[in-house]
Write a protein that holds these residues in place. Structure first.
Motif, short mmCIF file in Angstrom:
data_model
loop_
_atom_site.label_atom_id
_atom_site.label_comp_id
_atom_site.label_asym_id
_atom_site.label_seq_id
_atom_site.Cartn_x
_atom_site.Cartn_y
_atom_site.Cartn_z
N UNK A 143 0.69 -1.20 0.14
CA UNK A 143 -0.07 -0.14 0.05
C UNK A 143 0.66 1.28 0.01
N UNK A 144 2.13 1.24 0.33
CA UNK A 144 2.90 2.51 0.40
C UNK A 144 2.30 3.34 1.40
N UNK A 145 2.34 4.66 1.03
CA UNK A 145 1.88 5.76 1.95
C UNK A 145 0.42 5.88 2.16
N UNK A 146 -0.38 5.33 1.21
CA UNK A 146 -1.84 5.39 0.87
C UNK A 146 -2.23 4.42 0.03
N UNK A 147 -3.24 3.53 0.80
CA UNK A 147 -3.75 2.38 -0.10
C UNK A 147 -4.75 2.69 -1.00
N UNK A 148 -4.55 2.10 -2.03
CA UNK A 148 -5.78 2.25 -3.23
C UNK A 148 -6.91 1.51 -2.66
N UNK A 149 -8.10 2.14 -3.13
CA UNK A 149 -9.49 1.14 -2.58
C UNK A 149 -9.39 0.14 -3.03
N UNK A 150 -10.00 -0.63 -1.95
CA UNK A 150 -10.53 -1.89 -2.25
C UNK A 150 -9.38 -3.23 -2.60
N UNK A 151 -8.30 -2.63 -2.39
CA UNK A 151 -6.72 -3.46 -2.24
C UNK A 151 -6.63 -4.15 -1.16
N UNK A 152 -7.38 -3.85 -0.10
CA UNK A 152 -6.87 -4.32 1.54
C UNK A 152 -7.49 -5.86 1.44
N UNK A 153 -8.66 -6.18 0.99
CA UNK A 153 -9.22 -7.62 0.96
C UNK A 153 -8.54 -8.39 0.33
N UNK A 154 -7.97 -7.86 -1.19
CA UNK A 154 -7.15 -8.66 -1.97
C UNK A 154 -5.69 -8.83 -1.48
N UNK A 155 -5.13 -8.13 -0.78
CA UNK A 155 -3.92 -8.23 -0.21
C UNK A 155 -4.05 -9.34 0.86
N UNK A 156 -5.35 -9.31 1.78
CA UNK A 156 -5.27 -10.26 2.82
C UNK A 156 -5.34 -11.70 2.19
#
Length: 519
Positions: free
Chosen positions: A362-375
């Protein structure tokens, strides 16, 4: 032959996927301090981003993620996320997740800073709940042993390697659970802030326990504030997908104002939109800005966003006829336990996946809706690396720091900490405010006792000090971290920050030194 044992801590998408996958080859114990399935995942509205359509590309998803991350992403981690994401989505479908469809094809939406409509959703705005319920059903039907209402107090470290966890049950009984590896999937720490979209369980327990055991944390200063929560007690999330469908942000006079701050207006990166709203609220003497979705129509709003529609109406707002008041709120922690591309921490035997981890995606700011994918992606990868040799790193300490913060001082009050961080280490930061916060944090005594609330308070106080210290050390503005006294990005700080504890006195009341660094 003895089957290797794995403990998974946390029951959001990362923990559930890790437990299910590990159970094929390991004896798995899944631990959660609440009921099975209570996590940030359950409340995720917008969806999960993945390249599933012919008019999109992995390269475009990579570029969008890097642009949002403000120069601090790990490119290799981002490439893995975007390239492996589509297969992991298919795996979710095989596990019973029912994504929405239109005309026989997967339905998709667009969210801020995405160059293409690639966000899948389930139940309209109930994507997280849909994923969570399917995975919980699969876990219930598996041979995974589940311990609910069990708090992981600390990690067990033997000869420099994590060998299990120490737990506390709701009656205060302490238990040691041994294992060959521990996967932390315990989520973020949204309860650090007075206004948050996170559930009450998000108190940073895994990150705090890992820190006390000597694991390295990274980028803890980067906390993302969602631009739009309903401006009522509880800060109910109003998904970015609403703006992706065409809703507009208006000031108190009805003027559209986000174009003053970014050419993409309502679809600018989250940090830009959140600060734009916060500035407008300040200009309006605290009055919230308005989200105007009236142009989308009542039928569409009810079908596409049934949860938001229901909650808005419960608070007396008919958002199909009038704009609704919104305000930013703490939403997602980009920092956490530093890991490699296989979820491995600096402590042998300890993995971290999901929001508790800092993968560099995510770096310094997560792109929307990438969190579930990262998990999803990194939970899969972490389990695939179980039993493999651990990368060489610094020796891990054997001492768990029972008293990481002071015992002499003012009684700790969680609400006071939450308002302190909101005011000093929220969307706008400066050296004087952060120094004041650090002094105030140091003046609180460590909460004592074995109640879940006391254990959570200790973790929040510990993490608050780390976040403030890291924010002071980063003398620039980048992504979600904005300093009024250093309002521009500085190339000298285009590096990850790390924090690690060094035990200097063994025993049940160990003392410590904490080192911050940019690497």
């Amino acid at each position: 032959m003895v089957t290797p044992r794995v403990i998974v801590v946390g029951t959001g998408i990362a923990g559930l996927v890790a437990a299910l996958r590990a159970a094929r080859t390991h004896t798995v114990t899944l631990v959660t301090k609440a009921e099975l399935g209570e996590s940030n995942t359950r409340y995720a509205q917008g969806g999960i981003a993945a390249v599933m359509f012919p008019d999109d590309s992995v390269g475009a998803h990579i570029d969008d993620t890097l642009a949002a991350g403000a120069g601090l992403n790990s490119r290799e981690a981002v490439e893995i996320l975007c390239a492996e994401g589509p297969d992991r989505i298919r795996d979710l479908v095989a596990l019973g997740v029912e994504f929405d469809h239109e005309n026989g094809l997967l339905a998709r939406g667009r969210e801020a800073a995405h160059s293409s409509a690639r966000v899948l959703h389930a139940g309209g705005d109930a994507t997280g709940a849909g994923i969570e319920s399917a995975l919980v059903r699969a876990v219930r039907a598996s041979n995974v042993s589940v311990l609910e209402f069990t708090f992981v107090r600390d990690l067990l470290v033997v000869d420099g390697q994590v060998r299990g966890v120490e737990t506390v049950d709701s009656a205060g009984a302490i238990r040691r659970l041994e294992a060959d590896a521990v996967i932390l999937a315990s989520g973020g720490a949204g309860q650090l802030y007075a206004h948050t979209t996170n559930p009450a369980v998000a108190t940073g327990d895994g990150a705090a326990a890992a820190f006390r055991a000597g694991a390295r944390l990274a980028d803890v200063e980067f906390y993302q504030f969602h631009p739009t929560s309903l401006a009522v007690p509880g800060n109910f999330l109003v998904s970015e997908a609403v703006r992706g469908e065409g809703a507009l942000l208006l000031d108190a006079t009805g003027r559209r104002f986000m174009a003053d701050w970014h050419p993409d207006a309502e679809l600018a990166p989250r940090d830009v939109v959140a600060r734009g709203i916060a500035r407008q609220v300040a200009v309006q003497d605290g009055a919230p800005v308005l989200l105007d979705a009236t142009g989308l129509g009542a039928a569409f709003l009810e079908a596409r966003f049934p949860g938001i529609d229901r909650v808005s109406r419960a608070h007396g707002f008919d958002w199909s006829r009038e704009p609704i008041p919104v305000t930013p709120a703490a939403h997602y922690w980009m920092g956490g336990i530093e890991t490699d591309l296989r979820g491995r921490s600096s402590l042998p035997g300890l993995y971290a996946v999901g929001e508790v981890a800092s993968t560099g995606v995510h770096g310094a700011n997560r792109l929307a809706s990438n969190s579930l994918l990262e998990s999803l992606v990194f939970a899969w990868r972490s389990v695939d690396s179980l039993g493999q040799p651990w990368p060489e790193d610094h020796p891990a300490p054997d001492t768990v720091l029972r008293d990481p913060i002071g015992s002499d001082g003012e009684p700790f009050v969680r609400a006071e900490l939450q308002h302190l961080l909101w005011d000093t280490a929220g969307m706008f930061r400066s050296a004087p405010a952060l120094e004041s916060a650090r002094s105030r944090i140091a003046g609180w005594s460590a909460p004592s006792g074995l109640s879940f609330a006391a254990l959570e308070d200790r973790n929040l106080l510990e993490l608050a000090g780390l976040l403030v210290g890291a924010a002071l050390a980063r003398r620039e503005s980048r992504g979600a971290h904005f300093r009024d006294d250093y309002p521009e990005a500085d190339p000298r700080f285009a590096r990850h920050s790390t924090v690690q504890v060094t035990p200097i006195a063994p025993g049940p009341h160990a003392t410590k030194e904490t080192s911050h660094a940019l690497v």
